[in-house]
Design a protein around this motif. Sequence first.
Motif, PDB file in Angstrom:
ATOM      1  N   VAL A  97      34.592 -47.356   4.871  1.00 36.61           N
ATOM      2  CA  VAL A  97      34.703 -46.024   5.460  1.00 36.61           C
ATOM      3  C   VAL A  97      33.517 -45.168   5.013  1.00 36.61           C
ATOM      4  CG1 VAL A  97      36.057 -43.879   5.463  1.00 36.61           C
ATOM      5  CG2 VAL A  97      37.208 -46.088   5.747  1.00 36.61           C
ATOM      6  N   ARG A  98      33.157 -45.265   3.756  1.00 37.45           N
ATOM      7  CA  ARG A  98      32.017 -44.500   3.241  1.00 37.45           C
ATOM      8  C   ARG A  98      30.725 -44.912   3.946  1.00 37.45           C
ATOM      9  NH1 ARG A  98      32.385 -46.040  -1.503  1.00 37.45           N
ATOM     10  NH2 ARG A  98      34.017 -44.578  -2.057  1.00 37.45           N
ATOM     11  N   LEU A  99      30.515 -46.220   4.114  1.00 35.49           N
ATOM     12  CA  LEU A  99      29.323 -46.687   4.824  1.00 35.49           C
ATOM     13  C   LEU A  99      29.332 -46.204   6.278  1.00 35.49           C
ATOM     14  CD1 LEU A  99      26.725 -48.339   5.031  1.00 35.49           C
ATOM     15  CD2 LEU A  99      28.137 -50.367   5.453  1.00 35.49           C
ATOM     16  N   ALA A 100      30.479 -46.264   6.915  1.00 38.03           N
ATOM     17  CA  ALA A 100      30.585 -45.781   8.299  1.00 38.03           C
ATOM     18  C   ALA A 100      30.258 -44.294   8.376  1.00 38.03           C
ATOM     19  CB  ALA A 100      31.977 -46.053   8.848  1.00 38.03           C
ATOM     20  N   ALA A 101      30.816 -43.515   7.463  1.00 36.45           N
ATOM     21  CA  ALA A 101      30.571 -42.066   7.463  1.00 36.45           C
ATOM     22  C   ALA A 101      29.087 -41.768   7.246  1.00 36.45           C
ATOM     23  CB  ALA A 101      31.417 -41.389   6.380  1.00 36.45           C
ATOM     24  N   ASP A 102      28.478 -42.455   6.297  1.00 32.60           N
ATOM     25  CA  ASP A 102      27.048 -42.239   6.036  1.00 32.60           C
ATOM     26  C   ASP A 102      26.205 -42.594   7.252  1.00 32.60           C
ATOM     27  OD1 ASP A 102      27.720 -41.447   3.471  1.00 32.60           O
ATOM     28  OD2 ASP A 102      27.119 -43.350   2.533  1.00 32.60           O
ATOM     29  N   THR A 103      26.557 -43.674   7.930  1.00 30.54           N
ATOM     30  CA  THR A 103      25.791 -44.101   9.102  1.00 30.54           C
ATOM     31  C   THR A 103      26.022 -43.156  10.279  1.00 30.54           C
ATOM     32  OG1 THR A 103      26.016 -46.376   8.314  1.00 30.54           O
ATOM     33  CG2 THR A 103      25.242 -46.078  10.560  1.00 30.54           C
ATOM     34  N   LEU A 104      27.271 -42.739  10.481  1.00 34.87           N
ATOM     35  CA  LEU A 104      27.563 -41.785  11.558  1.00 34.87           C
ATOM     36  C   LEU A 104      26.797 -40.478  11.365  1.00 34.87           C
ATOM     37  CD1 LEU A 104      31.407 -42.261  11.989  1.00 34.87           C
ATOM     38  CD2 LEU A 104      29.671 -42.641  13.761  1.00 34.87           C
ATOM     39  N   THR A 105      26.680 -40.043  10.131  1.00 36.52           N
ATOM     40  CA  THR A 105      25.996 -38.792   9.824  1.00 36.52           C
ATOM     41  C   THR A 105      24.524 -38.842  10.216  1.00 36.52           C
ATOM     42  OG1 THR A 105      27.524 -38.404   8.012  1.00 36.52           O
ATOM     43  CG2 THR A 105      25.486 -37.176   7.939  1.00 36.52           C
ATOM     44  N   GLN A 106      23.962 -40.024  10.253  1.00 41.26           N
ATOM     45  CA  GLN A 106      22.537 -40.179  10.543  1.00 41.26           C
ATOM     46  C   GLN A 106      22.232 -40.322  12.034  1.00 41.26           C
ATOM     47  OE1 GLN A 106      20.960 -43.348   8.117  1.00 41.26           O
ATOM     48  NE2 GLN A 106      22.228 -42.717   6.394  1.00 41.26           N
ATOM     49  N   MET A 107      23.258 -40.212  12.888  1.00 40.15           N
ATOM     50  CA  MET A 107      23.007 -40.380  14.319  1.00 40.15           C
ATOM     51  C   MET A 107      23.633 -39.240  15.112  1.00 40.15           C
ATOM     52  SD  MET A 107      25.612 -43.555  15.253  1.00 40.15           S
ATOM     53  CE  MET A 107      24.268 -44.645  15.138  1.00 40.15           C
ATOM     54  N   THR A 108      23.146 -39.083  16.311  1.00 37.40           N
ATOM     55  CA  THR A 108      23.704 -38.089  17.225  1.00 37.40           C
ATOM     56  C   THR A 108      24.208 -38.803  18.477  1.00 37.40           C
ATOM     57  OG1 THR A 108      21.634 -37.730  18.425  1.00 37.40           O
ATOM     58  CG2 THR A 108      22.015 -36.370  16.438  1.00 37.40           C
ATOM     59  N   TYR A 109      25.004 -38.107  19.222  1.00 38.89           N
ATOM     60  CA  TYR A 109      25.483 -38.674  20.479  1.00 38.89           C
ATOM     61  C   TYR A 109      24.325 -38.888  21.446  1.00 38.89           C
ATOM     62  CZ  TYR A 109      28.532 -39.735  24.351  1.00 38.89           C
ATOM     63  OH  TYR A 109      29.155 -40.373  25.395  1.00 38.89           O
ATOM     64  N   ASP A 110      23.356 -37.976  21.433  1.00 36.29           N
ATOM     65  CA  ASP A 110      22.184 -38.145  22.297  1.00 36.29           C
ATOM     66  C   ASP A 110      21.440 -39.447  21.979  1.00 36.29           C
ATOM     67  OD1 ASP A 110      22.498 -35.871  23.886  1.00 36.29           O
ATOM     68  OD2 ASP A 110      21.474 -34.602  22.428  1.00 36.29           O
ATOM     69  N   GLN A 111      21.362 -39.800  20.703  1.00 36.78           N
ATOM     70  CA  GLN A 111      20.733 -41.067  20.338  1.00 36.78           C
ATOM     71  C   GLN A 111      21.534 -42.255  20.868  1.00 36.78           C
ATOM     72  OE1 GLN A 111      20.700 -40.257  16.129  1.00 36.78           O
ATOM     73  NE2 GLN A 111      18.466 -40.066  16.093  1.00 36.78           N
ATOM     74  N   LEU A 112      22.855 -42.137  20.824  1.00 31.34           N
ATOM     75  CA  LEU A 112      23.706 -43.233  21.298  1.00 31.34           C
ATOM     76  C   LEU A 112      23.554 -43.486  22.794  1.00 31.34           C
ATOM     77  CD1 LEU A 112      27.165 -42.875  19.514  1.00 31.34           C
ATOM     78  CD2 LEU A 112      25.507 -44.710  19.267  1.00 31.34           C
ATOM     79  N   ILE A 113      23.421 -42.421  23.560  1.00 31.69           N
ATOM     80  CA  ILE A 113      23.363 -42.605  25.012  1.00 31.69           C
ATOM     81  C   ILE A 113      21.943 -42.716  25.553  1.00 31.69           C
ATOM     82  CG2 ILE A 113      25.604 -41.522  25.385  1.00 31.69           C
ATOM     83  CD1 ILE A 113      24.112 -39.021  26.412  1.00 31.69           C
ATOM     84  N   CYS A 115      18.715 -44.048  26.894  1.00 29.34           N
ATOM     85  CA  CYS A 115      18.353 -45.239  27.676  1.00 29.34           C
ATOM     86  C   CYS A 115      19.570 -45.982  28.239  1.00 29.34           C
ATOM     87  CB  CYS A 115      17.486 -46.199  26.865  1.00 29.34           C
ATOM     88  SG  CYS A 115      15.927 -45.459  26.342  1.00 29.34           S
ATOM     89  N   ILE A 116      20.725 -45.367  28.281  1.00 28.74           N
ATOM     90  CA  ILE A 116      21.907 -45.985  28.872  1.00 28.74           C
ATOM     91  C   ILE A 116      22.038 -45.440  30.294  1.00 28.74           C
ATOM     92  CG2 ILE A 116      24.434 -46.144  28.799  1.00 28.74           C
ATOM     93  CD1 ILE A 116      23.497 -47.541  26.460  1.00 28.74           C
ATOM     94  N   ASP A 117      22.273 -46.308  31.217  1.00 25.37           N
ATOM     95  CA  ASP A 117      22.530 -45.905  32.591  1.00 25.37           C
ATOM     96  C   ASP A 117      24.017 -46.092  32.853  1.00 25.37           C
ATOM     97  OD1 ASP A 117      22.801 -46.788  35.639  1.00 25.37           O
ATOM     98  OD2 ASP A 117      21.047 -45.468  35.399  1.00 25.37           O
ATOM     99  N   HIS A 118      24.609 -45.137  33.549  1.00 24.12           N
ATOM    100  CA  HIS A 118      26.047 -45.211  33.820  1.00 24.12           C
ATOM    101  C   HIS A 118      26.434 -46.501  34.536  1.00 24.12           C
ATOM    102  CE1 HIS A 118      26.020 -44.216  38.157  1.00 24.12           C
ATOM    103  NE2 HIS A 118      24.864 -43.668  37.850  1.00 24.12           N
ATOM    104  N   SER A 119      25.527 -47.067  35.291  1.00 23.81           N
ATOM    105  CA  SER A 119      25.852 -48.310  35.996  1.00 23.81           C
ATOM    106  C   SER A 119      26.041 -49.483  35.024  1.00 23.81           C
ATOM    107  CB  SER A 119      24.781 -48.642  37.033  1.00 23.81           C
ATOM    108  OG  SER A 119      23.536 -48.845  36.408  1.00 23.81           O
ATOM    109  N   GLU A 120      25.403 -49.427  33.834  1.00 25.03           N
ATOM    110  CA  GLU A 120      25.628 -50.457  32.813  1.00 25.03           C
ATOM    111  C   GLU A 120      27.092 -50.457  32.368  1.00 25.03           C
ATOM    112  OE1 GLU A 120      22.718 -50.924  29.466  1.00 25.03           O
ATOM    113  OE2 GLU A 120      21.897 -49.109  30.394  1.00 25.03           O
TER     114      GLU A 120
END
Length: 166
Positions: A97-113, A115-120
Motif C-alpha cells: 500500500v505504501r509503494l502504491a501510494a508513493d507511486t500514485l503521488t508521482q503521477m497525474t491523471y493527464d499522464q495516465l491518459i 496518448c490514449i485514444d478512446h477507440s483503444e
Amino acid sequence: MSMNGEYLRVTPAELTRALKDPEWALDLVEEIQDVQEDIETTPAEARHFTTHQTWNLLDFLLKRSAFPIDIVHGEEPFAEADDWGYGPPQYMTADRVRLAADTLTQMTYDQLIQCIDHSELAAAEIYPQIWDSPKSLEWARDLFTPLTEFFQAAAADGHAMVIWLD
C-alpha cells in the motif's frame, strides 16, 4: 447491475483476522459501509472507498503505464473466501500500500491518459462500454485524485488494503 471497484483500509491485525475469517471481514466491510453512509468523509478519512464503474478503465490505464502494483484487483487472494460480488476479495500488505501510494503521488491523471485514444478502450472492451467519444476518457478523472488520497492516508496509517469487485 453494475460492477464497482471496492477498497477497505485495514490494520495489519485486522488483515490477519480477515485472512483467517473472511466472513468476519465481510461483516466488517458492511459495518464500515453503513457508518460511512451516515457521515460525510473525505477520502483521507474514509476506511471504505469505491471507484464505482471506473475500475476497469483505471486498471487499463495503470497497466499501460507499467504501474508496479495491481491496485485495482489486489495482489494476494484470500485463501478461502466466497465471492464478494464478482469473485473473492484480494489484499495488499501495508508495505505494498505504501509503494502504491508513493507511486500514485508521482503521477497525474493527464499522464495516465496521455496518448490514449478512446477507440483503444472500445477495442479492449473496457467496462462499461461507453467509449464513443474522446471526452469519455475524462470519466475517471474525478476519482483518480480521491483514490490517491485514500491510498496516501492508508499508507500514512500503516494500513493494508482489502480489494474486491462488487
